[in-house]
Design a protein around this motif. Structure first.
Motif, PDB file in Angstrom:
ATOM      1  N   ASP A   1       0.817  -1.206   0.000  1.00  0.00           N
ATOM      2  CA  ASP A   1       0.000   0.000   0.000  1.00  0.00           C
ATOM      3  C   ASP A   1       0.862   1.272   0.000  1.00  0.00           C
ATOM      4  OD1 ASP A   1      -2.636   1.384   0.386  1.00  0.00           O
ATOM      5  OD2 ASP A   1      -1.688   1.961   2.289  1.00  0.00           O
ATOM      6  N   GLN A   2       2.069   1.184   0.469  1.00  0.00           N
ATOM      7  CA  GLN A   2       3.033   2.288   0.470  1.00  0.00           C
ATOM      8  C   GLN A   2       2.510   3.561   1.137  1.00  0.00           C
ATOM      9  OE1 GLN A   2       4.529   2.891  -3.507  1.00  0.00           O
ATOM     10  NE2 GLN A   2       5.012   0.732  -3.758  1.00  0.00           N
TER      11      GLN A   2
ATOM     12  N   LYS B   1      -8.675  -0.098 -11.477  1.00  0.00           N
ATOM     13  CA  LYS B   1      -7.483   0.747 -11.485  1.00  0.00           C
ATOM     14  C   LYS B   1      -7.388   1.667 -10.275  1.00  0.00           C
ATOM     15  CE  LYS B   1      -6.966   0.753 -16.468  1.00  0.00           C
ATOM     16  NZ  LYS B   1      -6.887   1.544 -17.689  1.00  0.00           N
ATOM     17  N   ASP B   2      -8.496   1.931  -9.598  1.00  0.00           N
ATOM     18  CA  ASP B   2      -8.474   2.860  -8.466  1.00  0.00           C
ATOM     19  C   ASP B   2      -8.103   2.197  -7.140  1.00  0.00           C
ATOM     20  OD1 ASP B   2     -10.947   1.451  -8.416  1.00  0.00           O
ATOM     21  OD2 ASP B   2     -11.859   3.052  -7.231  1.00  0.00           O
TER      22      ASP B   2
ATOM     23  N   ALA C   1       3.164  -1.398 -12.614  1.00  0.00           N
ATOM     24  CA  ALA C   1       4.219  -0.521 -13.126  1.00  0.00           C
ATOM     25  C   ALA C   1       4.035   0.913 -12.643  1.00  0.00           C
ATOM     26  CB  ALA C   1       4.244  -0.561 -14.655  1.00  0.00           C
ATOM     27  N   GLU C   2       2.794   1.297 -12.389  1.00  0.00           N
ATOM     28  CA  GLU C   2       2.497   2.656 -11.916  1.00  0.00           C
ATOM     29  C   GLU C   2       2.467   2.744 -10.396  1.00  0.00           C
ATOM     30  OE1 GLU C   2      -1.141   3.589 -13.958  1.00  0.00           O
ATOM     31  OE2 GLU C   2      -0.173   3.477 -15.910  1.00  0.00           O
ATOM     32  N   GLY C   3       2.864   1.672  -9.704  1.00  0.00           N
ATOM     33  CA  GLY C   3       2.988   1.723  -8.246  1.00  0.00           C
ATOM     34  C   GLY C   3       1.923   0.998  -7.457  1.00  0.00           C
ATOM     35  N   GLY C   4       0.962   0.367  -8.117  1.00  0.00           N
ATOM     36  CA  GLY C   4      -0.070  -0.386  -7.402  1.00  0.00           C
ATOM     37  C   GLY C   4       0.496  -1.656  -6.798  1.00  0.00           C
TER      38      GLY C   4
END
Length: 109
Positions: free
Chosen positions: A13-14, A45-46, A68-71
């Motif tokens: 979750d970062q 995506k959300d 790739a986008e951080g999920g």
């Protein structure tokens, strides 16, 4: 819920404190009791973290982009019709490769 899973989800979750999307309905109450905002859902995506199964290759490209986008991604499964262990698979030259037999391995490309 074990400390391992709680720490793993927090790491994925970062610090976003976002929604954890779960495809296994029975996992939602367990995760929610640990303080996560969870929803029984297919991939979206959300989400902050998506917990899916390797039985389906659905949304493979979208999930690759999501990661790739951080999920965060947790994916797992067990294919009962294929060898149960890596050793069984490698020791039988007639068996199919158990890793290639799982649809979710498309995410690895």
């Amino acid at each position: 819920m074990s400390t391992f899973w709680s720490n793993a989800i927090r790491w994925l979750d970062q610090g976003r404190n976002g929604v954890v999307g779960v495809v296994e309905k029975r996992a939602v109450p367990v995760l929610s009791k640990s303080g996560f905002t969870c929803e029984y859902t297919d991939f979206r995506k959300d989400l902050s973290v998506y917990m899916g199964m390797a039985y389906s290759g659905a949304h493979a490209k979208e999930i690759q982009d999501f990661v790739a986008e951080g999920g965060g991604l947790v994916i797992g499964g067990h294919h009962r019709s294929l060898p149960l262990t890596w050793y069984e698979d490698k020791s039988d030259p007639t068996s199919s490769n158990c890793q290639q037999g799982m649809e979710g391995t498309r995410l690895l490309n």
